[in-house]
Each structure stands twice: as structure tokens, then as C-alpha cells.
Motif scaffolding. Structure first.
Motif, short mmCIF file in Angstrom:
data_model
loop_
_atom_site.label_atom_id
_atom_site.label_comp_id
_atom_site.label_asym_id
_atom_site.label_seq_id
_atom_site.Cartn_x
_atom_site.Cartn_y
_atom_site.Cartn_z
N CYS A 1 107.53 22.67 30.64
CA CYS A 1 106.46 21.91 30.84
C CYS A 1 105.19 22.88 31.21
O CYS A 1 105.43 23.76 32.04
CB CYS A 1 106.58 21.04 31.79
SG CYS A 1 105.25 20.06 32.49
N SER B 1 110.58 14.34 23.50
CA SER B 1 109.54 14.44 22.39
C SER B 1 110.03 13.32 21.14
O SER B 1 110.92 13.04 21.36
CB SER B 1 109.15 15.62 21.78
OG SER B 1 110.58 16.34 21.19
N GLU B 2 108.81 13.09 20.50
CA GLU B 2 108.98 12.22 19.43
C GLU B 2 107.75 12.40 18.32
O GLU B 2 106.84 12.71 18.60
CB GLU B 2 108.62 10.72 20.03
CG GLU B 2 108.70 9.53 18.92
CD GLU B 2 108.39 8.14 19.39
OE1 GLU B 2 108.34 7.54 18.75
OE2 GLU B 2 108.45 8.02 20.78
N CYS C 1 103.90 15.95 17.37
CA CYS C 1 105.00 15.50 18.41
C CYS C 1 104.37 14.95 19.62
O CYS C 1 103.84 15.90 20.18
CB CYS C 1 106.36 16.24 18.71
SG CYS C 1 107.04 16.65 17.04
N GLU C 2 104.69 13.86 20.30
CA GLU C 2 104.21 13.51 21.65
C GLU C 2 105.44 14.03 22.61
O GLU C 2 106.46 13.92 22.13
CB GLU C 2 104.21 12.18 21.69
CG GLU C 2 103.02 11.60 21.27
CD GLU C 2 102.69 9.90 21.54
OE1 GLU C 2 103.76 9.32 21.98
OE2 GLU C 2 101.65 9.41 21.14
N VAL C 3 105.02 14.69 23.62
CA VAL C 3 105.92 15.36 24.36
C VAL C 3 105.70 14.69 25.90
O VAL C 3 104.57 14.57 26.16
CB VAL C 3 105.80 17.03 24.71
CG1 VAL C 3 106.93 17.52 25.32
CG2 VAL C 3 106.18 17.35 22.95
N GLN C 4 106.58 14.59 26.57
CA GLN C 4 106.52 14.10 27.95
C GLN C 4 107.49 14.95 28.78
O GLN C 4 108.70 14.91 28.33
CB GLN C 4 106.67 12.48 28.35
CG GLN C 4 106.38 12.14 29.44
CD GLN C 4 106.86 10.57 29.79
OE1 GLN C 4 107.78 10.07 29.27
NE2 GLN C 4 106.21 9.94 30.74
N GLU D 1 101.95 14.45 29.83
CA GLU D 1 102.24 14.04 28.45
C GLU D 1 101.30 15.02 27.63
O GLU D 1 99.89 15.34 28.08
CB GLU D 1 101.88 12.70 27.94
CG GLU D 1 103.05 11.62 28.42
CD GLU D 1 102.66 10.23 28.16
OE1 GLU D 1 101.64 9.94 27.57
OE2 GLU D 1 103.46 9.38 28.42
N ASP E 1 102.58 18.37 20.83
CA ASP E 1 102.87 19.72 20.09
C ASP E 1 102.47 19.43 18.71
O ASP E 1 102.83 18.66 18.09
CB ASP E 1 104.42 20.15 20.29
CG ASP E 1 104.94 20.41 21.62
OD1 ASP E 1 103.94 20.89 22.41
OD2 ASP E 1 105.90 20.80 21.72
#
Length: 71
Positions: free
Chosen positions: A20, A30-31, A44-47, A54, A57
Motif C-alpha cells: 500500500c 483489487s478488481e 484496477c481498483e485497489v483497496q 483506495e 492501478d
């Protein structure tokens, strides 16, 4: 999304996105949210599961392998 500094971004990229950029945790999920096949770009959304920041990427096509994983 959290506001990422230039230094955090540079460190995150040098580390290969494995921690992070806000708290250095490796606990991230991630998604894929957008795939531009013509442009060769994936967003890609990353949390971070630790600090809950959030970010997105961005991946670009850099090569291709055949089915035997050879260039």
C-alpha cells in the motif's frame, strides 16, 4: 480515493505495487474495472484492507507470450 503524493507513487511503482502506498501493508484487494482492448490498458481498483485507502492501478500491454509461455 486517497490523495497520493508523487513520492508515494514512485515508491509504489518501484516496489512493483506490492505494498500500500499509504501504510505499506501487503493486505490489498483489487478488481478490474475497465479493460481497453484496443489501447491495451487495464484499470484496477485497489483497496488496502488495513488503512482502507483506495486507488487505481493502470496496466499496459508490454509484451506477448505464446501458449508455452515463451516470447
Amino acid at each position: 480515493m486517497g490523495k497520493i503524493t508523487r513520492q508515494q507513487r514512485d515508491t509504489y511503482l518501484l516496489d512493483g505495487g506490492s505494498r500500500c502506498p499509504f501504510c505499506s501493508s501487503r493486505e490489498m484487494v483489487s478488481e478490474i474495472v475497465q479493460y481497453d482492448r484496443l489501447g491495451g490498458v487495464i484499470h484496477c481498483e485497489v483497496q488496502c484492507m488495513k488503512c482502507k485507502h483506495e486507488w487505481i492501478d493502470v496496466f499496459t500491454l508490454t509484451g506477448v507470450l505464446d501458449e508455452d509461455a515463451r516470447e
